[in-house]
Design an enzyme around this catalytic site. Structure first.
Site, PDB file in Angstrom:
ATOM      1  N   ASN A 154      52.211  12.731  44.120  1.00 15.82           N
ATOM      2  CA  ASN A 154      51.016  11.967  44.527  1.00 15.82           C
ATOM      3  C   ASN A 154      50.655  10.848  43.554  1.00 15.82           C
ATOM      4  O   ASN A 154      50.016   9.877  43.945  1.00 15.82           O
ATOM      5  CB  ASN A 154      49.824  12.902  44.796  1.00 15.82           C
ATOM      6  CG  ASN A 154      49.212  13.447  43.535  1.00 15.82           C
ATOM      7  OD1 ASN A 154      49.900  13.652  42.533  1.00 15.82           O
ATOM      8  ND2 ASN A 154      47.920  13.702  43.568  1.00 15.82           N
ATOM      9  N   SER A 231      51.124  22.503  42.171  1.00 20.06           N
ATOM     10  CA  SER A 231      50.294  23.498  42.852  1.00 20.06           C
ATOM     11  C   SER A 231      49.962  24.672  41.931  1.00 20.06           C
ATOM     12  O   SER A 231      50.658  24.956  40.961  1.00 20.06           O
ATOM     13  CB  SER A 231      51.003  24.008  44.101  1.00 20.06           C
ATOM     14  OG  SER A 231      52.020  24.908  43.720  1.00 20.06           O
ATOM     15  N   GLU A 252      48.162  21.297  35.168  1.00 20.35           N
ATOM     16  CA  GLU A 252      47.094  20.641  35.916  1.00 20.35           C
ATOM     17  C   GLU A 252      47.373  20.923  37.383  1.00 20.35           C
ATOM     18  O   GLU A 252      48.411  20.519  37.891  1.00 20.35           O
ATOM     19  CB  GLU A 252      47.075  19.140  35.606  1.00 20.35           C
ATOM     20  CG  GLU A 252      45.721  18.501  35.911  1.00 20.35           C
ATOM     21  CD  GLU A 252      45.541  18.216  37.381  1.00 20.35           C
ATOM     22  OE1 GLU A 252      44.826  18.996  38.066  1.00 20.35           O
ATOM     23  OE2 GLU A 252      46.124  17.240  37.877  1.00 20.35           O
ATOM     24  N   CYS A 286      44.423  14.963  43.307  1.00 16.92           N
ATOM     25  CA  CYS A 286      43.851  16.206  42.768  1.00 16.92           C
ATOM     26  C   CYS A 286      42.350  16.048  42.645  1.00 16.92           C
ATOM     27  O   CYS A 286      41.607  17.015  42.717  1.00 16.92           O
ATOM     28  CB  CYS A 286      44.396  16.498  41.384  1.00 16.92           C
ATOM     29  SG  CYS A 286      46.164  16.617  41.365  1.00 16.92           S
TER      30      CYS A 286
HETATM   31  C1  UN1 Z   1      45.746  13.091  40.480  1.00 18.37           C
HETATM   32  O1  UN1 Z   1      45.244  13.095  41.580  1.00 18.37           O
HETATM   33  O2  UN1 Z   1      46.497  14.005  40.137  1.00 18.37           O
HETATM   34  O3  UN1 Z   1      41.198   9.919  38.673  1.00 18.37           O
HETATM   35  C2  UN1 Z   1      45.555  11.987  39.508  1.00 18.37           C
HETATM   36  C3  UN1 Z   1      41.978   9.561  39.557  1.00 18.37           C
HETATM   37  C4  UN1 Z   1      43.285   8.929  39.168  1.00 18.37           C
HETATM   38  C5  UN1 Z   1      44.305   9.950  38.833  1.00 18.37           C
HETATM   39  C6  UN1 Z   1      44.443  11.058  39.832  1.00 18.37           C
HETATM   40  N1  UN1 Z   1      43.057   8.058  38.049  1.00 18.37           N
HETATM   41  O4  UN1 Z   1      41.726   9.724  40.739  1.00 18.37           O
END
Ligand code: UN1
Length: 497
Positions: A154, A231, A252, A286
């Site tokens: 992603n 995941s 993460e 995420c």
């Molecule tokens: C992610 O979705 O794993 O803060 C990273 C944010 C981006 C990074 C997302 N700078 O949405």
């Protein structure tokens, strides 16, 4: 003009050489269904080769002064900047995110290069008084050795830079397994490392599946750190395997992020924040907003405005600059979203908008899902608890600020949260009480900047952080050093009055 790749089949990058692998699979453009390139499916042997090269390279790399190591990262940053548009278009082709967001992601990589290059002249330790006279005490960071990074589809370039740049500036060598859905960014970044003059073996890219390549990395005794984004299920297994080997592991693993809208909020601003963080990247961040916790006094107004604005979200191929919402990464992702729509309906939530896959000539070959809004969702429903990773938002009405905080914290994840309010007291109470690694005030749940720690509490991680100066903790060991210049044996804790 559309950019193109210089090859039809990618190769691994091991010890500074491009190494062909017999088995491969096709990389599919999620907006069109077209094959873009073939990506190797390596086996454990490739990991062994990469680790052998990395081990050798790391010994010399660790002896290069950090400011000189950093010079190469400055060069990497310059090349990323020069190629920003090319990389962004390729990123949209392999991942689907719209061009504007692809450019933003490449910019994160550029920012990370210059930020971490600066660390080459910092990498601060501490000096501190010693207990005894004529004795000097200090601590400094030492590289760990060979580190393994496993990155998701992603954010195929940004997350790779969050992990590889701190590892490299700190004097480690890296084995990198990119997601097989999005290997082009890894190929392009490896070429940039090569051109920037990174010595052979300091970064090694091994393409392939998690089961084969990822597993081999986790079990390899000479890889001392695993940094993983992906995941929760896979992360837990990695942690268990690494635990048995006393290997450091940084995880993460997603979120169930909420925007809280209080009764005194600027509703138009909240609507903008929700749309951007819930439906941008088609909800496949995420940090994406997948819950809106709204005070009952403004619920109807918020629903009405959200519905109005959702009509303006154009959906399609992200290479077209008028498009706001791109495709879902693959059929598996699409099916998962469809399943959650059914689950939400069965649980008794009200489907206000969307809820279906888009088909027809405009969407031919791609995986498109319409931005979707559920309302009157109970905090305990599965759609309010589990990560969906798609453009689906659950609106949860609450009666008070305290209830909003409780609902926000009542999930197993703890990545990002946000509150829209004009009340300064609530702002400070919220930043204290929201149990997430990232808190936004009067902004959506996405948009973390690279010089701050990225990660979260509870099921999101295991206490480590990506990016920020904190990322260095993952890739270094602390060494405490005592220099006695008294000319006699001084015994700590004993020879003190
Ligand atoms: C992610 O979705 O794993 O803060 C990273 C944010 C981006 C990074 C997302 N700078 O949405």
């Amino acid at each position: 003009m559309a950019v193109s790749l210089d090859t039809t089949k990618l190769s691994n990058f091991i010890d500074g050489k491009w190494v062909d692998v017999r088995k491969s699979t096709a990389v599919i453009n999620p907006a069109t269904g077209e094959e873009i390139v073939d990506v190797p499916l390596s086996d454990a042997g490739s990991v062994d080769d990469a680790v052998a090269a990395a081990k050798k390279a790391q010994k010399e790399w660790a002896l290069v002064p950090a400011p000189q190591r950093a010079e190469i990262l400055y060069q990497v940053g310059t090349l990323l900047k020069e190629r920003k548009e090319r990389l962004s278009q390729l990123l949209t082709m392999e991942n689907g995110k719209v061009l504007e967001e692809a450019r933003g992601e490449v910019q994160e990589g550029i920012d990370m290069a210059f930020y971490m290059a600066g660390e080459g002249r910092r990498l601060f330790g501490q000096t501190t008084p010693a207990e005894l006279n004529n004795k000097f005490a200090m601590s400094q960071r030492a590289p760990v050795g060979v580190v393994g990074i496993i990155t998701p589809w992603n954010f195929p370039i940004a997350i790779a830079t969050w992990k590889s740049f701190p590892a490299i500036v700190a004097g480690n060598a890296v084995i990198w397994k990119p997601a097989t859905e999005t290997p082009i960014m890894a190929y392009e970044l490896a070429k940039i490392f090569e051109e920037a003059g990174l010595p052979n073996g300091v970064i090694n890219v091994v393409f392939g599946s998690g089961q084969m390549v990822g597993n081999a990395m986790v079990h390899h005794d000479d890889i001392r750190v695993i940094s993983f984004t992906g995941s929760n299920d896979i992360g837990r297994n990695i942690a268990a395997d690494c635990g048995r080997k006393l290997k450091k592991v940084s995880l993460e693993m997603g979120g169930k992020n909420a925007v809280i809208v209080m009764d005194d909020a600027d509703i138009d601003l909240a609507v903008e924040g929700i749309l951007w963080s819930a439906f941008g990247t088609s909800g496949q961040r995420c940090t994406a907003c997948s819950r809106v916790i709204v005070h009952e006094a403004v619920k109807e107004k918020l629903e009405e405005k959200l519905l109005q604005q959702m009509q303006h979200l154009t959906i399609g191929n992200g290479l077209n600059e008028t498009i706001k919402v791109g495709p879902i990464i693959n059929k598996v992702g699409l099916e998962k979203i469809k399943d959650y729509i059914e689950i939400g309906k069965k649980e008794g939530a009200t489907l206000l908008e969307g809820g279906y896959e888009l088909s027809g000539t405009d969407y031919m070959g791609g995986n498109f899902f319409i931005p979707t809004l559920f309302t009157d969702v109970e905090p305990t429903m599965r759609i309010a608890q589990e990560e969906i990773f798609g453009p689906v938002v659950s609106l949860i009405p609450v009666q008070s600020f305290e209830e909003a905080i409780e609902v926000n914290n009542g999930v197993s994840y703890g990545l990002s949260s946000s509150i829209f309010t004009r009340d300064v007291n609530r702002v400070f109470q919220a930043q204290r009480d929201l149990d997430t690694g990232i808190v936004y005030v009067n902004a959506g749940t996405t948009g973390a900047e690279i010089h701050l720690p990225f990660g979260g509490t509870k099921g999101t991680g295991n206490g480590h952080r990506d990016s920020g100066v904190q990322a260095l903790d993952v890739f270094t060991e602390w060494k405490a050093i005592y220099v006695d210049y008294s000319g006699k044996l001084q015994r700590a804790q004993i020879d003190v009055e």
